[in-house]
Design a protein around this motif. Structure first.
Motif, PDB file in Angstrom:
ATOM      1  N   THR A   4       0.727  -1.114  -0.093  1.00 38.74           N
ATOM      2  CA  THR A   4       0.021  -0.133   0.056  1.00 38.74           C
ATOM      3  C   THR A   4       0.687   1.324   0.108  1.00 38.74           C
ATOM      4  O   THR A   4       0.807   2.271  -0.672  1.00 38.74           O
ATOM      5  CB  THR A   4      -0.904  -0.181   1.166  1.00 38.74           C
ATOM      6  N   ASN A   5       1.959   1.338   0.687  1.00 42.44           N
ATOM      7  CA  ASN A   5       2.938   2.482   0.906  1.00 42.44           C
ATOM      8  C   ASN A   5       4.204   1.889   1.299  1.00 42.44           C
ATOM      9  O   ASN A   5       4.312   1.456   2.465  1.00 42.44           O
ATOM     10  CB  ASN A   5       2.318   3.339   2.009  1.00 42.44           C
ATOM     11  N   HIS A   6       5.197   1.942   0.238  1.00 44.12           N
ATOM     12  CA  HIS A   6       6.247   1.127   0.426  1.00 44.12           C
ATOM     13  C   HIS A   6       7.266   1.990   1.624  1.00 44.12           C
ATOM     14  O   HIS A   6       7.686   0.928   2.330  1.00 44.12           O
ATOM     15  CB  HIS A   6       7.179   1.218  -0.609  1.00 44.12           C
ATOM     16  N   THR A   7       7.202   3.127   1.694  1.00 39.89           N
ATOM     17  CA  THR A   7       7.777   3.643   2.794  1.00 39.89           C
ATOM     18  C   THR A   7       7.370   3.373   4.222  1.00 39.89           C
ATOM     19  O   THR A   7       8.112   3.007   5.227  1.00 39.89           O
ATOM     20  CB  THR A   7       7.707   5.121   2.849  1.00 39.89           C
ATOM     21  N   LEU A   8       5.975   3.236   4.338  1.00 37.43           N
ATOM     22  CA  LEU A   8       5.191   2.739   5.663  1.00 37.43           C
ATOM     23  C   LEU A   8       5.769   1.213   5.899  1.00 37.43           C
ATOM     24  O   LEU A   8       6.016   0.962   7.036  1.00 37.43           O
ATOM     25  CB  LEU A   8       3.820   2.832   5.643  1.00 37.43           C
ATOM     26  N   GLY A   9       5.984   0.577   5.148  1.00 35.23           N
ATOM     27  CA  GLY A   9       6.428  -0.961   5.124  1.00 35.23           C
ATOM     28  C   GLY A   9       7.725  -1.078   5.698  1.00 35.23           C
ATOM     29  O   GLY A   9       8.208  -2.015   6.121  1.00 35.23           O
ATOM     30  N   ILE A  10       8.673   0.110   5.554  1.00 40.17           N
ATOM     31  CA  ILE A  10       9.763   0.058   6.058  1.00 40.17           C
ATOM     32  C   ILE A  10       9.927   0.884   7.504  1.00 40.17           C
ATOM     33  O   ILE A  10      10.663   0.471   8.405  1.00 40.17           O
ATOM     34  CB  ILE A  10      10.870   1.068   5.170  1.00 40.17           C
ATOM     35  N   ALA A  11       8.966   1.948   7.411  1.00 39.51           N
ATOM     36  CA  ALA A  11       9.110   2.722   8.716  1.00 39.51           C
ATOM     37  C   ALA A  11       8.628   1.830   9.806  1.00 39.51           C
ATOM     38  O   ALA A  11       8.986   2.166  11.168  1.00 39.51           O
ATOM     39  CB  ALA A  11       8.437   4.094   8.543  1.00 39.51           C
ATOM     40  N   LEU A  12       7.582   1.091   9.814  1.00 42.09           N
ATOM     41  CA  LEU A  12       7.040   0.349  11.078  1.00 42.09           C
ATOM     42  C   LEU A  12       7.816  -0.500  11.653  1.00 42.09           C
ATOM     43  O   LEU A  12       8.055  -0.412  12.811  1.00 42.09           O
ATOM     44  CB  LEU A  12       5.689  -0.121  10.482  1.00 42.09           C
ATOM     45  N   PRO A  13       8.572  -1.530  10.730  1.00 45.80           N
ATOM     46  CA  PRO A  13       9.494  -2.245  11.192  1.00 45.80           C
ATOM     47  C   PRO A  13      10.860  -1.553  11.954  1.00 45.80           C
ATOM     48  O   PRO A  13      11.200  -1.909  12.993  1.00 45.80           O
ATOM     49  CB  PRO A  13       9.974  -3.147  10.370  1.00 45.80           C
ATOM     50  N   ALA A  14      11.224  -0.492  11.283  1.00 44.84           N
ATOM     51  CA  ALA A  14      12.178   0.281  11.656  1.00 44.84           C
ATOM     52  C   ALA A  14      11.969   1.029  13.008  1.00 44.84           C
ATOM     53  O   ALA A  14      13.004   1.152  13.798  1.00 44.84           O
ATOM     54  CB  ALA A  14      12.575   1.480  10.788  1.00 44.84           C
ATOM     55  N   ARG A  15      10.764   1.386  13.661  1.00 43.50           N
ATOM     56  CA  ARG A  15      10.309   1.780  14.671  1.00 43.50           C
ATOM     57  C   ARG A  15      11.042   0.780  15.679  1.00 43.50           C
ATOM     58  O   ARG A  15      11.622   1.011  16.640  1.00 43.50           O
ATOM     59  CB  ARG A  15       9.013   2.146  14.667  1.00 43.50           C
ATOM     60  N   ASN A  16      10.705  -0.346  15.496  1.00 43.52           N
ATOM     61  CA  ASN A  16      10.901  -1.739  16.270  1.00 43.52           C
ATOM     62  C   ASN A  16      12.369  -1.988  16.375  1.00 43.52           C
ATOM     63  O   ASN A  16      12.902  -1.939  17.591  1.00 43.52           O
ATOM     64  CB  ASN A  16      10.204  -2.797  15.944  1.00 43.52           C
ATOM     65  N   LEU A  17      13.122  -1.603  15.296  1.00 44.36           N
ATOM     66  CA  LEU A  17      14.604  -1.727  15.482  1.00 44.36           C
ATOM     67  C   LEU A  17      15.254  -0.806  16.366  1.00 44.36           C
ATOM     68  O   LEU A  17      16.223  -0.915  16.779  1.00 44.36           O
ATOM     69  CB  LEU A  17      15.186  -1.895  14.022  1.00 44.36           C
ATOM     70  N   ALA A  18      14.481   0.510  16.180  1.00 46.56           N
ATOM     71  CA  ALA A  18      15.241   1.608  16.766  1.00 46.56           C
ATOM     72  C   ALA A  18      14.996   1.436  18.067  1.00 46.56           C
ATOM     73  O   ALA A  18      15.725   1.703  19.283  1.00 46.56           O
ATOM     74  CB  ALA A  18      14.432   2.966  16.125  1.00 46.56           C
ATOM     75  N   LEU A  19      13.838   1.129  18.754  1.00 47.38           N
ATOM     76  CA  LEU A  19      13.267   0.814  20.008  1.00 47.38           C
ATOM     77  C   LEU A  19      14.373  -0.134  20.518  1.00 47.38           C
ATOM     78  O   LEU A  19      15.104  -0.118  21.843  1.00 47.38           O
ATOM     79  CB  LEU A  19      12.083   0.290  20.308  1.00 47.38           C
ATOM     80  N   ALA A  20      14.617  -1.452  19.925  1.00 49.02           N
ATOM     81  CA  ALA A  20      15.466  -2.268  20.428  1.00 49.02           C
ATOM     82  C   ALA A  20      16.746  -1.636  20.774  1.00 49.02           C
ATOM     83  O   ALA A  20      17.628  -2.145  21.499  1.00 49.02           O
ATOM     84  CB  ALA A  20      15.516  -3.419  19.464  1.00 49.02           C
ATOM     85  N   ALA A  21      17.513  -1.009  19.725  1.00 50.66           N
ATOM     86  CA  ALA A  21      18.593  -0.368  19.977  1.00 50.66           C
ATOM     87  C   ALA A  21      18.668   0.569  20.983  1.00 50.66           C
ATOM     88  O   ALA A  21      19.573   0.506  21.798  1.00 50.66           O
ATOM     89  CB  ALA A  21      18.894   0.543  18.566  1.00 50.66           C
ATOM     90  N   GLU A  22      17.639   1.364  21.595  1.00 51.13           N
ATOM     91  CA  GLU A  22      17.566   2.011  22.554  1.00 51.13           C
ATOM     92  C   GLU A  22      17.636   1.417  23.798  1.00 51.13           C
ATOM     93  O   GLU A  22      18.051   1.699  24.656  1.00 51.13           O
ATOM     94  CB  GLU A  22      16.208   3.018  22.540  1.00 51.13           C
ATOM     95  N   GLN A  23      17.071  -0.027  23.770  1.00 45.98           N
ATOM     96  CA  GLN A  23      16.836  -0.803  24.930  1.00 45.98           C
ATOM     97  C   GLN A  23      17.948  -1.660  25.135  1.00 45.98           C
ATOM     98  O   GLN A  23      17.943  -2.407  25.789  1.00 45.98           O
ATOM     99  CB  GLN A  23      15.453  -1.453  24.784  1.00 45.98           C
ATOM    100  N   GLY A  24      18.912  -1.353  24.283  1.00 47.74           N
ATOM    101  CA  GLY A  24      20.468  -2.108  24.300  1.00 47.74           C
ATOM    102  C   GLY A  24      20.606  -3.529  23.830  1.00 47.74           C
ATOM    103  O   GLY A  24      21.410  -4.286  24.335  1.00 47.74           O
TER     104      GLY A  24
END
Ligand code: SF4
Ligand code: SF4
Lengths: 185, 292
Positions: free
Chosen positions: B26-46
């Motif tokens: 539906t929206n290619h950017t969204l398909g990347i941004a949603l998982p990227a949020r989780n990757l960013a959180l995981a990084a912040e959480q060490g």
């Protein structure tokens, strides 16, 4: 059969696909390997190699108005096997985005409605709960023979028992949705 | 089980849905941004690694990581969309990969588990489906046409992997709600092929593949097809290393797992008794020889 238009124009599908995805559909030599392994090709009018050919020939209307695009399940078999790295799965994804943005084609109503309902859930809660459970619920409840077009509606209405657990920072998720919509337009 | 295998697993705090098979068409950017949020959180959480139990989540996370790594402008756009300084430095792995890395430990624990060992009598068809192996440049996992990682884990558990044709074929999971007829067609050919190659059960690692292959059998049963139990690889490892069966969620399956496990347990007990008789015979003949 209409001949391929000149690809020098930046408005041809060939050029657009290349701009958005970096894929040169002209590299496709119609070997058909993509369609041979495609699990959905038996149900498609335009099979993956046909889609590549129509794109080469800039036959946009035939592509965007046909349901075949929406029958692709993005299993990536075609792209993994293409000898020329043509990536039909990505091309199909991009064509669907175009069709959706232009509001064109039959768009396989139930499939499209499912994607929309799904994303609406993500936007609303940040999460979808127990996707597998919905499937089992549907079958256990004897809904197999039920009109499938109803399912997305049930999903949107929360009748498929999606637990309403939410992301704490919901605004964060909603902002990402908005930013991506701006990014796409 | 994680503790037995020396794994430290933490849930990512405030994770959100990766958009699965709905965001990117539906929206290619969204398909990347949603998982990227989780990757960013995981990084912040060490975390250094994210392990996704679901093949679709694994695939979306890996695809986001891959596309962002390959494209500097996309990386910049992600930092601004996510409003985080996103470094894309968390690895993405799937469960099979993690289990295979612990294969030696699984072998040890399996050997130490109590008899009888039903798995020693089971022939299992390892099903990978689409999203663990494709696209190969994204998943970076095993051979995309002939993967063997799950077979390695099955062997470590003392069971016998079968060779079959449908290990990487699509089960139609993405259409389970919107286009049921296609899914039944696709799932059926997978189940039939497993049976034709002598499998007692199919093993999967993904909940979507599982619900598809397991629950679709309701429709197939109606047409008189015999049942084919579908296990999660984690359940197989759990059984092998002696986790009590009632803690493995086996009763939540649509196709009952008891009959196949009962048969295998009986066969394992018979095999163990047989081995014991042979050992006893050997001992007594050795004793006779010693006396002679
Ligand atoms: S496999 Fe590749 S080259 Fe062959 S027809 Fe399909 S897209 Fe074209
Ligand atoms: S990604 Fe789509 S077109 Fe390609 S093989 Fe799978 S279903 Fe067919």
């Amino acid at each position: 059969m209409p001949r391929a238009e000149s690809t020098s124009s930046s408005h041809t599908l060939v050029a657009e696909i290349e701009r958005h995805t970096g894929i040169d559909v002209r590299a496709c030599y119609q070997c058909g390997k993509c369609s041979a392994g495609c699990p959905m090709s038996s149900e498609m009018r335009h099979k993956p190699h046909d889609i590549m050919r129509l794109a080469q020939q800039d036959r946009r209307d035939e592509l965007l108005d046909d349901e075949s695009l929406w029958l692709c399940i993005t299993c990536e078999t075609c792209s993994a096997r293409c000898p020329n790295a043509c990536d039909p799965a990505r091309v199909i994804d991009m064509l669907r985005e175009q069709a959706a943005a232009a509001g064109r084609g039959p768009q396989q109503r139930a499939i499209r409605a499912f994607h929309d309902a799904f994303l609406q859930q993500v936007r609303g809660n940040g999460r979808i709960y127990e996707a597998g459970f919905m499937v089992s619920y549907k079958i256990r409840s004897g809904a197999l023979i039920q009109d499938v077009a109803n399912a997305p509606g049930m999903l949107a209405r929360g009748k498929l028992h999606i637990l309403p657990e939410r992301v704490k920072d919901l605004e964060d998720v909603r902002r990402i949705f908005r930013a991506c919509e701006e990014d796409a337009s | 089980m994680a503790t037995a295998l020396d794994l430290q697993i933490h849930e990512i705090d405030d994770w959100s849905c990766c958009g699965a098979s709905s965001a990117h068409p539906t929206n290619h950017t969204l398909g990347i941004a949603l998982p990227a949020r989780n990757l960013a959180l995981a990084a912040e959480q060490g975390a250094d690694e994210v392990v996704a139990p679901c093949a679709a989540c694994f695939n979306r996370l890996a695809a986001a990581r891959h596309e962002i790594a390959a494209d500097d402008t996309l990386a910049e756009r992600m930092s601004s969309i996510l409003q985080r300084d996103f470094k894309n430095d968390v690895a993405v792995r799937n469960v099979i990969d993690v289990l295979r890395q612990r294969a030696a430990r699984i072998v040890e624990l399996t050997a130490a588990a109590p008899e009888p060992k039903p798995l020693s009598q089971m022939r299992l068809a390892a099903y990978y489906g689409c999203l663990l192996v494709r696209p190969p440049e994204v998943t970076g996992f095993d051979d995309p046409e002939q993967p063997t990682a799950m077979e390695d884990v099955i062997e470590a558990c003392g069971a016998l992997p079968v060779r079959w044709n449908m290990a990487v074929e699509c089960c139609g999971g993405g259409f389970s709600i919107s286009r049921t007829a296609s899914v039944v067609r696709l799932s059926r050919r997978i189940i039939r092929d497993a049976r034709a190659h002598g499998a007692d059960a199919i093993v999967v690692s993904c909940p979507l593949c599982h619900s598809n292959l397991d629950f679709r059998q309701a429709a197939m049963e109606l047409r008189g097809e015999p049942p084919m139990p579908v296990f999660f690889i984690t359940q197989i490892v759990g059984m092998a290393i002696g986790v009590p069966r009632d803690r493995l969620g086996l009763e939540r399956h649509f196709v009952a797992t008891d009959p196949v496990l009962a048969d295998a347990t009986a066969a394992a007990a018979a095999a163990a008794a047989d081995a014991e008789t042979k050992r006893a015979a050997k001992r007594s003949s050795a004793a006779q020889k010693a006396r002679a």
